[in-house]
Scaffold this motif. Sequence first.
Motif, PDB file in Angstrom:
ATOM      1  N   ARG A   1      65.034   9.658  44.584  1.00  0.00           N
ATOM      2  CA  ARG A   1      63.915   9.274  45.222  1.00  0.00           C
ATOM      3  C   ARG A   1      63.974   9.268  46.649  1.00  0.00           C
TER       4      ARG A   1
ATOM      5  N   LEU B   1      61.548  11.786  47.908  1.00  0.00           N
ATOM      6  CA  LEU B   1      60.221  10.872  47.973  1.00  0.00           C
ATOM      7  C   LEU B   1      60.259  10.029  49.293  1.00  0.00           C
TER       8      LEU B   1
ATOM      9  N   ASP C   1      59.202  13.142  36.070  1.00  0.00           N
ATOM     10  CA  ASP C   1      57.925  13.106  36.394  1.00  0.00           C
ATOM     11  C   ASP C   1      57.376  12.995  37.915  1.00  0.00           C
ATOM     12  N   GLU C   2      58.075  11.735  38.296  1.00  0.00           N
ATOM     13  CA  GLU C   2      57.552  11.203  39.785  1.00  0.00           C
ATOM     14  C   GLU C   2      58.146  12.659  40.696  1.00  0.00           C
TER      15      GLU C   2
ATOM     16  N   GLY D   1      55.719  14.831  43.256  1.00  0.00           N
ATOM     17  CA  GLY D   1      55.963  14.365  44.675  1.00  0.00           C
ATOM     18  C   GLY D   1      56.467  15.095  45.379  1.00  0.00           C
TER      19      GLY D   1
END
Length: 276
Positions: free
Chosen positions: A153, A157, A197-198, A202
């Motif tokens: 992440r 992200l 999924d994130e 993203g």
Amino acid sequence: MPRQELARFLRERRAGLRPQAVGLAAGTTPRRTPGLRREEVAELAHMSVDYYTRLEQARGPRPSPRVLDALAGALRLTSAERSHLFGLAGSPAAPPAPSAPRRVRPHVAALLERLPDTAAIVTDASYGLVAWNPLARLLLGADLGRDTTNLARRRFLGQGRMHTSSGAAEFGHVVVARLRRAAERYPHDAQLAVLLDELHAGSEEFRRIWATRPVHAPGHRTKDLDHPELGRLRLNCDVLLVPEDDQEVVLVTADPGSPSGRRITELAGRVQSAPL
């Protein structure tokens, strides 16, 4: 099915497991053996005490994969022990583990504190941070392990602070390769599914790299890191595997005597002199 060997394996693993390791109170009644009682294992595995007792006495029927999986979880078996259990029971292959291990073993966590001039972190199969030492936080960002708990992440992200690094592009491929392996090993891991999924939703970069199916073996890498206080640092990154938990210990160092090495030593001095 070698019933005697299966029974012996269950007895030995039960005897070697302390109540505290599975969240049970030691109690005030003395135990005849230091390990768990049969009824405790049966309760943890959600089966009858009689059924489990017959397995330990080599009198039980061939256990199903579901029963074996429950026993592996109750006895806190490693991946290798789990596969061995399925083999003893005559099951052709152990099914995938329900999820990736996300707790670091105490001796691995203690190792990080014995490396004064090394920034060290431990990541699980989905690049979640499960352990780190103070030098890693000073070097890689104070949000490490707080606001930033997953390096995938962080990389794709923008979750948390990430210093500019010459190895950012390569690290992106490393992350995707490891997450692909994790998705194959743990197809029923709900946390991993949410993470993927994130990342797909993203990050266009993540989607592009994922489509290339990268393959990467952990090992040695060298990169330049732009630290906001120390300036540009030339760092070595080495990975040690904890295979039984599918985790990696990442050791970040600088060449002794080099300008970067001297700055890292100064940074480590702050850790050692900091009040407890």
